[in-house]
Design an enzyme around this catalytic site. Structure first.
Site, mmCIF file in Angstrom:
data_model
loop_
_atom_site.group_PDB
_atom_site.id
_atom_site.type_symbol
_atom_site.label_atom_id
_atom_site.label_comp_id
_atom_site.label_asym_id
_atom_site.label_seq_id
_atom_site.Cartn_x
_atom_site.Cartn_y
_atom_site.Cartn_z
ATOM 1 N N GLU A 240 7.844 15.620 16.584
ATOM 2 C CA GLU A 240 8.224 15.626 15.172
ATOM 3 C C GLU A 240 7.348 16.600 14.385
ATOM 4 O O GLU A 240 6.123 16.484 14.396
ATOM 5 C CB GLU A 240 8.101 14.226 14.590
ATOM 6 C CG GLU A 240 8.609 14.138 13.163
ATOM 7 C CD GLU A 240 8.545 12.723 12.604
ATOM 8 O OE1 GLU A 240 9.522 12.297 11.992
ATOM 9 O OE2 GLU A 240 7.505 12.064 12.792
ATOM 10 N N THR B 155 4.692 7.706 14.304
ATOM 11 C CA THR B 155 4.751 6.874 15.503
ATOM 12 C C THR B 155 3.357 6.517 16.011
ATOM 13 O O THR B 155 3.122 5.383 16.454
ATOM 14 C CB THR B 155 5.558 7.592 16.595
ATOM 15 O OG1 THR B 155 6.904 7.755 16.124
ATOM 16 C CG2 THR B 155 5.596 6.796 17.883
ATOM 17 N N ALA B 156 2.415 7.437 15.960
ATOM 18 C CA ALA B 156 1.055 7.146 16.433
ATOM 19 C C ALA B 156 0.426 6.021 15.619
ATOM 20 O O ALA B 156 -0.207 5.109 16.175
ATOM 21 C CB ALA B 156 0.198 8.404 16.364
ATOM 22 N N THR B 157 0.626 6.063 14.295
ATOM 23 C CA THR B 157 0.098 4.991 13.454
ATOM 24 C C THR B 157 0.805 3.680 13.744
ATOM 25 O O THR B 157 0.185 2.608 13.769
ATOM 26 C CB THR B 157 0.247 5.357 11.960
ATOM 27 O OG1 THR B 157 -0.381 6.621 11.721
ATOM 28 C CG2 THR B 157 -0.391 4.304 11.070
ATOM 29 N N GLU C 18 9.240 1.413 11.081
ATOM 30 C CA GLU C 18 10.171 2.542 10.957
ATOM 31 C C GLU C 18 9.352 3.815 11.137
ATOM 32 O O GLU C 18 8.563 4.184 10.273
ATOM 33 C CB GLU C 18 10.853 2.518 9.584
ATOM 34 C CG GLU C 18 11.694 1.283 9.331
ATOM 35 C CD GLU C 18 12.885 1.161 10.257
ATOM 36 O OE1 GLU C 18 13.328 2.199 10.789
ATOM 37 O OE2 GLU C 18 13.375 0.043 10.469
ATOM 38 N N GLY D 264 6.199 5.175 8.734
ATOM 39 C CA GLY D 264 5.269 6.290 8.881
ATOM 40 C C GLY D 264 5.344 6.881 10.275
ATOM 41 O O GLY D 264 6.352 6.753 10.974
ATOM 42 N N CYS E 224 12.581 11.530 7.403
ATOM 43 C CA CYS E 224 12.659 11.137 8.815
ATOM 44 C C CYS E 224 14.056 11.308 9.381
ATOM 45 O O CYS E 224 14.239 11.369 10.602
ATOM 46 C CB CYS E 224 12.196 9.693 8.996
ATOM 47 S SG CYS E 224 13.125 8.498 8.029
ATOM 48 N N LYS F 175 0.841 -1.195 0.000
ATOM 49 C CA LYS F 175 0.000 0.000 0.000
ATOM 50 C C LYS F 175 0.878 1.248 0.000
ATOM 51 O O LYS F 175 1.549 1.532 0.991
ATOM 52 C CB LYS F 175 -0.909 0.030 1.227
ATOM 53 C CG LYS F 175 -1.801 1.284 1.268
ATOM 54 C CD LYS F 175 -2.338 1.568 2.642
ATOM 55 C CE LYS F 175 -3.083 2.891 2.694
ATOM 56 N NZ LYS F 175 -2.269 4.061 2.289
#
Length: 478
Positions: free
Chosen positions: A381, A226-228, A246, A224, A280, A171
């Site tokens: 971030e 961190t929350a996801t 990551e 992507g 990142c 995806k």
């Protein structure tokens, strides 16, 4: 451009027929549509991947090598069109997109070679037994890539998964799916085996969620926020899926008084603002020894003020457009937060409206000073063309400031003191430490972060090991 799914070797609309608008960041206008897929499309992709799984796993390594090299050749042969699509879709300068297409092809070539060289291990046990460890494909795996380096990171995931003998459901980000679509078209053109690679487009909460929840997808590789990543882990961990995450970064760029200042400053402009700061690995916290703080500050402000922001197609553009309206608003909100936290804007800090692109999402390269090391601006971030300046007095304070964040992805260190360099590298709580350089990559090395910057490592044998299951076989000799 109408971006379709690539499933079982063919281009397909979402089964529901739904579409999403695709925006061009430089203009802020819709310029195409993307298939708005859901769990039904993921299920269809899974059936295709499942059907191809055994055949691809048993394909000789030399054949996998040839197929992955063929994909690299396809990107190289159409590099300019790939780059134009990437620049328009993501907002980055065209010259930068061209460079990233070279790396995308390199990813396929590197792991094509890995397919030929990946080997089992054996251990003799004092003439009593021989143990050998098989590394076997997991089966059907899921790869979810981000919007900042679209094809670069898309290929970085799918290439090792394929090289290790897995079939893939991938995806791309819904914000930047154009080059993944072109890769699907390239697969059709070269006759890549149907079902081995499947690309499903759509929103994370629909397509990504369906991939993570699917019982037949045994591993998830995600890059992507961190929350996801936390959300993915909360679903995948109880299902005992293999996970490679990551995630975010809040990277320090540390300049000591004995550094080669000219080299450090030249590189720091890139660490701060390359790809609009949407990498990142960008150094968003510029930490400078107090004895050279004013010199570095004045130079960085000068450089930031003189970077051209605007039309991504122009060769002298150094900062393109922010990827989406949503992210543009987020970055500007952080700049406002920095003022509330007591920061002083030394450069930028405002939207930019280039001639002919007044509706695009552009932000001036921004430099901020006067903030505490532990404020939100310095610990969260932002992922945009925004850096903060922080003076430090000695090595101990530099370490304390650098490590004062939940993130631990990458750090950059500038010093000519060899002992200090090794000492700092050992104590910086980051997965990657660059000394007197930045983004100097060897694809064989482990790539990934500590703390909230992720779980696991990518690159080289680390990636091949992730995408395989080890099986130990013990043969008694007596």
């Amino acid at each position: 451009m109408h971006i379709l799914n690539y499933i079982n070797g063919t281009m397909q609309a979402a089964l529901s027929g739904a579409i999403l608008d695709n925006f061009e960041p430089a203009t802020g206008q819709v310029y195409g549509q993307i298939a708005d897929s859901d769990n039904a499309d993921v299920a269809l992709a899974f059936e295709a991947a499942k059907a191809a799984k055994e055949s691809w796993a048993n394909t000789p390594a030399e054949e996998k090598f040839k197929w992955l090299n063929a994909l690299a050749d396809a990107i190289d042969a159409d590099r300019e069109n790939f780059a134009i699509a990437e620049s328009r879709d993501q907002g980055k300068p065209l010259w930068l997109a061209r460079n990233e297409m070279i790396r995308a092809a390199q990813n396929f070539r590197f792991f094509a070679t890995a397919a030929m060289q990946f080997a089992s291990e054996s251990h003799a046990t004092e003439n009593k037994a021989i143990n050998y460890t098989l590394r076997q494909p997991i089966g059907v795996v899921g790869c979810i890539s981000p919007w900042n380096l679209p094809l670069y990171l898309f290929s970085w995931k799918i290439a090792p998964a394929l090289a290790a003998g897995n079939t893939v459901i991938a995806k791309p980000s819904e914000f930047t799916a154009a080059t993944a679509h072109l890769l699907g078209e390239a697969c059709i053109k070269i006759g890549f085996p149907a079902g081995v690679l499947n690309i499903v487009n759509g929103l994370g909460p629909k397509v990504g969620q369906a991939m993570v929840e699917h019982k037949g997808i045994k591993a998830i590789s995600f890059t992507g926020g961190t929350a996801t990543g936390k959300h993915i882990a909360s679903i995948a961990a109880p299902m005992f899926k293999k996970l490679s995450l990551e995630l975010g970064g809040k990277n320090p760029n540390i300049i000591f008084e004995d550094a080669d200042i000219e080299k450090a400053l030249k590189t720091t402009v890139n660490t701060s603002f390359l790809n609009q700061g949407e990498i990142c690995l960008c150094g968003s916290r510029l930490m400078v020894h107090e004895s050279i703080y004013e010199i570095v500050k004045n130079r960085i402000v000068h450089e930031a003020n003189n970077l051209k922001v605007g039309n991504p197609k122009e060769e002298n553009t150094r900062v393109g457009a922010i990827v989406s309206q949503q992210h543009y608003d987020k970055v500007l909100a952080y700049i406002e937060l920095s003022k509330e936290e007591g920061g002083t804007i030394l450069a930028g800090g405002t939207p930019v409206f280039p001639e002919g692109f007044e509706s695009g999402w552009f932000i001036a390269p921004t430099v901020i000073e006067g903030l505490s090391a532990t404020c939100r601006t310095n610990t969260e971030e932002i992922f945009g063309p925004v850096i903060t300046l922080i003076p430090f007095k000695d090595e101990e304070e530099a370490l304390a400031i650098a490590n004062a964040t939940e993130y631990g992805l990458a750090a950059t260190l500038w010093t000519e003191n060899l002992t200090r360099a090794h000492r700092m590298a050992a104590n910086l709580e980051f997965g990657i430490v660059w000394i007197n350089c930045w983004l100097l990559r060897d694809l064989r090395t482990p790539f990934g972060g500590a703390k909230s910057s992720g779980v696991g490592r990518e690159g080289g044998w680390e990636a091949m090991r992730f995408f395989t299951e080890p099986k130990n076989v013990c043969i008694a000799l007596s």
